[in-house]
Design a protein around this motif. Structure first.
Motif, PDB file in Angstrom:
ATOM      1  N   UNK A  90       0.869  -1.228  -0.017  1.00 54.76           N
ATOM      2  CA  UNK A  90      -0.053  -0.015   0.065  1.00 54.76           C
ATOM      3  C   UNK A  90       0.864   1.243  -0.070  1.00 54.76           C
ATOM      4  N   UNK A  91       0.721   2.015  -1.119  1.00 58.90           N
ATOM      5  CA  UNK A  91       1.809   3.133  -1.294  1.00 58.90           C
ATOM      6  C   UNK A  91       1.537   4.385  -0.221  1.00 58.90           C
ATOM      7  N   UNK A  92       2.453   4.967   0.412  1.00 53.66           N
ATOM      8  CA  UNK A  92       2.269   5.803   1.434  1.00 53.66           C
ATOM      9  C   UNK A  92       1.307   6.978   0.683  1.00 53.66           C
ATOM     10  N   UNK A  93       0.535   7.915   1.289  1.00 54.02           N
ATOM     11  CA  UNK A  93      -0.056   9.026   0.781  1.00 54.02           C
ATOM     12  C   UNK A  93       0.749  10.313   1.278  1.00 54.02           C
ATOM     13  N   UNK A  94       0.128  11.421   0.734  1.00 52.27           N
ATOM     14  CA  UNK A  94       0.990  12.728   0.868  1.00 52.27           C
ATOM     15  C   UNK A  94       1.161  13.116   2.306  1.00 52.27           C
ATOM     16  N   UNK A  95       0.080  12.762   3.060  1.00 53.49           N
ATOM     17  CA  UNK A  95       0.186  12.852   4.754  1.00 53.49           C
ATOM     18  C   UNK A  95       1.379  12.092   5.201  1.00 53.49           C
ATOM     19  N   UNK A  96       1.543  10.957   4.745  1.00 52.46           N
ATOM     20  CA  UNK A  96       2.326  10.049   5.480  1.00 52.46           C
ATOM     21  C   UNK A  96       3.976  10.954   4.807  1.00 52.46           C
ATOM     22  N   UNK A  97       3.968  11.166   3.802  1.00 54.14           N
ATOM     23  CA  UNK A  97       5.276  11.809   3.109  1.00 54.14           C
ATOM     24  C   UNK A  97       5.611  12.969   3.862  1.00 54.14           C
ATOM     25  N   UNK A  98       4.261  14.095   4.241  1.00 53.50           N
ATOM     26  CA  UNK A  98       4.949  14.926   5.053  1.00 53.50           C
ATOM     27  C   UNK A  98       5.135  14.828   6.543  1.00 53.50           C
ATOM     28  N   UNK A  99       4.508  13.721   7.077  1.00 51.41           N
ATOM     29  CA  UNK A  99       4.911  13.387   8.315  1.00 51.41           C
ATOM     30  C   UNK A  99       6.309  12.763   8.696  1.00 51.41           C
TER      31      UNK A  99
ATOM     32  N   UNK B  75       8.601  15.016  10.625  1.00 50.59           N
ATOM     33  CA  UNK B  75       8.368  15.090  12.076  1.00 50.59           C
ATOM     34  C   UNK B  75       9.113  13.833  12.921  1.00 50.59           C
ATOM     35  N   UNK B  76       9.687  12.940  12.230  1.00 52.12           N
ATOM     36  CA  UNK B  76      10.565  11.842  12.429  1.00 52.12           C
ATOM     37  C   UNK B  76      12.089  12.533  12.917  1.00 52.12           C
TER      38      UNK B  76
ATOM     39  N   UNK C 111      14.606  10.771  13.363  1.00 50.53           N
ATOM     40  CA  UNK C 111      15.754  10.182  12.629  1.00 50.53           C
ATOM     41  C   UNK C 111      15.959  10.824  11.489  1.00 50.53           C
ATOM     42  N   UNK C 112      14.929  11.466  10.696  1.00 53.53           N
ATOM     43  CA  UNK C 112      15.021  12.399   9.493  1.00 53.53           C
ATOM     44  C   UNK C 112      15.708  13.393   9.683  1.00 53.53           C
ATOM     45  N   UNK C 113      15.443  14.093  10.789  1.00 53.65           N
ATOM     46  CA  UNK C 113      16.198  15.363  11.124  1.00 53.65           C
ATOM     47  C   UNK C 113      17.516  15.112  11.581  1.00 53.65           C
ATOM     48  N   UNK C 114      17.753  14.189  12.115  1.00 54.02           N
ATOM     49  CA  UNK C 114      19.230  13.806  12.508  1.00 54.02           C
ATOM     50  C   UNK C 114      20.142  13.702  11.453  1.00 54.02           C
ATOM     51  N   UNK C 115      19.646  12.546  10.617  1.00 50.63           N
ATOM     52  CA  UNK C 115      20.327  12.305   9.525  1.00 50.63           C
ATOM     53  C   UNK C 115      20.433  13.395   8.551  1.00 50.63           C
ATOM     54  N   UNK C 116      19.389  14.330   8.446  1.00 49.82           N
ATOM     55  CA  UNK C 116      19.449  15.620   7.877  1.00 49.82           C
ATOM     56  C   UNK C 116      20.681  16.494   8.240  1.00 49.82           C
ATOM     57  N   UNK C 117      21.096  16.528   9.451  1.00 52.29           N
ATOM     58  CA  UNK C 117      21.853  17.298  10.281  1.00 52.29           C
ATOM     59  C   UNK C 117      23.423  16.830   9.660  1.00 52.29           C
TER      60      UNK C 117
END
Length: 415
Positions: A219-228, A231-232, A234-240
Motif C-alpha cells: 500500500x503506497x504511502x499518501x501525501x500526509x505520510x510523506x509530509x509526516x 516529524x521523525x 531520525x529524518x532530522x538527525x540524518x539531515x543534520x
C-alpha cells in the motif's frame, strides 16, 4: 568467472533479478551521476564568458545563478510526491528531458539576443530537473546498494565528482576554442538526453524492495505520510549529518581558492591548485569509502570523518605555513567525502519511507549549497574568509554528534 546461474539460487536477488541486471542497474546510476556533474560544471565553467555576453553586473550575474537554486528548491520540495506517484525511473527519464531543455534554452538566450530573463527561466528549468533527478538517482542508487549487499553509494558520488571534472575541462576547452555558449549548451544537452535516457533504461524500479502489508499487498504511502516524515527525529538527525558535511564540501567548492589567496597569500593559480587538491582528496575518499564503511560501519566512519574534516579545517584556518595548511586541505577533503552519500544510504534504509526520507534529507542538505555561499561571503566581508570558515567547523561538529542516527537499521545487532 563462474556462471552465477549455476552457483547461486534464483532468489539471491529480489524479484528474480539476475546479477547482470543488478550490475547494469549500478552502471546506469554511475552514468547518471556523472552526467549530472558534467551538466552543472560545464555551465559554471563558462560563467565569466556568460557575464560578458550578457553585459551584466556581478549582482545581476548572482541573480542569474540564483535561478538554478530557485529551481532546485522547487524540484526538491516536489520530488517525494513525484517519486511516490511515478517512480524513480520515470522521474529520472523526465528529468533528462527537462534539465537539458532548460540548459539549451539558457545557452541560446545568452548567445542570440542576450535575453537575460529567458536565460533565467531556462536555468530555473535546469535547476528543477537537476534537483529532482538528484533525489531520484540517490533513491535508486540506495536501493541498488541494498540489493548488492555492499556499500556503493560513495562511488556514485565519486562519479558525480568525475563528471564535474569533465564538465570543467569541457568548459575550459570550449573557452580556449572560443565555442559559443549556445553551441556548447546544445551539445552538452544532446549528450545528456541520449546518454541519460540510455542509462535510465539500465535501472530497475525501487519498489522491488517494498514490504507488503498483512494482506500481501503493498500500500503506497499518501501525501500526509510523506509530509509526516519531517516529524521523525531520525529524518532530522540524518539531515543534520548531510547538512554539516554538505556545508564542508560546498564551502570548499565556493571559497577555498579565494581563502587560500586572501588568507595564505598565494597567487591565484596556486589557489586553484589548492582547490584541486581538495577535490582530489574528496574523490579518493569516496572511492575508498565503501571498503572502510563495510568494515567498520557507518557510525564510527562518520564520526572519524567529522573529526578528520574538523582537524583539517583548523589546520587550514590557523596554521600560516603553506605546506601544513595544504595537509589540512587534504584532511578536510577526506573528511568531507562520505557524509552526504552515507546520509542518503541511511535515509533509504526503510523501503516504505525511502522516497520521502531521501527527499527530506536531500532538501535539508541542499540548504548548505543554497545558503552557505552568501552566508560565508557575508561573514568573510566582516571577519575575513578564514575566520568565516569557523561556521563550517561548527556544523561539522554537529554532524559528528548526530552520526549515531545513521546506524543501519536493516542489520541485526550481531551483524
Amino acid at each position: 568467472m563462474a556462471d552465477d546461474s549455476a552457483t547461486a539460487p534464483t532468489a539471491t536477488y529480489p524479484a528474480g533479478l539476475s546479477r547482470r541486471q543488478v550490475i547494469a542497474w549500478r552502471n546506469g546510476i554511475l552514468v547518471i551521476f556523472a552526467l549530472c556533474g558534467i551538466g552543472i560544471a560545464s555551465w559554471m565553467a563558462r560563467t565569466p564568458a556568460i557575464k560578458a555576453e550578457l553585459a551584466v553586473t556581478t549582482a545581476e550575474m548572482g541573480i542569474l545563478i540564483f535561478a538554478i537554486a530557485l529551481g532546485s528548491i522547487l524540484g526538491l520540495l516536489s520530488s517525494s510526491h513525484l517519486l511516490a506517484r511515478f517512480g524513480a525511473r520515470a522521474v529520472m527519464a523526465t528529468c533528462f528531458l527537462i534539465a537539458p531543455i532548460g540548459l539549451a534554452i539558457a545557452g541560446l538566450a545568452v548567445t542570440f539576443g542576450q535575453f537575460y530573463w529567458v536565460a533565467f527561466l531556462g536555468l530555473g528549468l535546469f535547476g528543477v530537473g537537476m534537483a529532482t533527478c538528484d533525489v531520484a538517482m540517490n533513491l535508486s542508487g540506495a536501493v541498488n546498494e541494498r540489493i548488492l549487499r555492499r556499500t556503493i553509494m560513495p562511488v556514485f558520488h565519486a562519479f558525480f565528482s568525475f563528471g564535474t571534472m569533465i564538465g570543467a575541462g569541457l568548459g575550459a576547452l570550449t573557452e580556449l576554442l572560443q565555442v559559443s555558449i549556445a553551441l556548447q549548451a546544445v551539445i552538452v544537452s544532446t549528450v545528456m538526453v541520449i546518454a541519460g535516457l540510455a542509462a535510465v533504461r539500465m535501472t530497475q524500479s525501487e519498489t522491488i524492495l517494498h514490504v507488503p502489508d498483512e494482506s500481501g499487498e503493498f500500500v503506497p504511502d499518501g501525501w500526509r505520510t510523506r509530509l509526516a516524515i519531517w516529524k521523525d527525529p531520525r529524518t532530522l538527525f540524518i539531515g543534520l549529518i548531510v547538512l554539516g558535511m554538505a556545508f564542508a564540501e560546498g564551502s570548499a567548492n565556493d571559497w577555498l581558492s579565494l581563502a587560500a589567496v586572501e588568507g595564505h597569500g598565494v597567487d591565484r593559480p596556486t589557489g586553484a591548485v589548492v582547490f584541486g587538491i581538495f577535490v582530489t582528496a574528496m574523490t579518493v575518499g569516496r572511492l575508498t569509502g565503501p571498503r572502510v564503511l563495510d568494515r567498520y560501519g557507518r557510525v564510527p566512519v562518520l564520526r572519524a570523518s567529522a573529526a578528520l574534516a574538523a582537524l583539517g579545517l583548523l589546520v587550514f584556518i590557523f596554521v600560516p605555513v603553506l605546506w601544513i595548511a595544504v595537509v589540512g586541505v587534504v584532511l578536510w577533503g577526506l573528511g568531507s567525502a562520505l557524509g552526504f552519500p552515507t546520509g542518503m544510504s541511511a535515509a533509504a534504509d526503510d523501503p516504505r519511507t525511502a522516497a520521502a526520507r531521501v527527499s527530506a534529507v536531500a532538501t535539508i542538505g541542499y540548504c548548505a549549497f543554497l545558503v552557505g555561499p552568501p552566508l560565508i561571503g557575508f561573514l568573510g566581508e566582516h571577519f575575513g574568509l578564514l575566520h568565516a570558515l569557523l561556521l563550517v567547523l561548527v556544523l561539522i561538529v554537529v554532524a559528528g554528534v548526530a552520526s549515531g542516527s545513521a546506524r543501519d537499521r536493516t542489520k541485526t545487532p550481531s551483524a
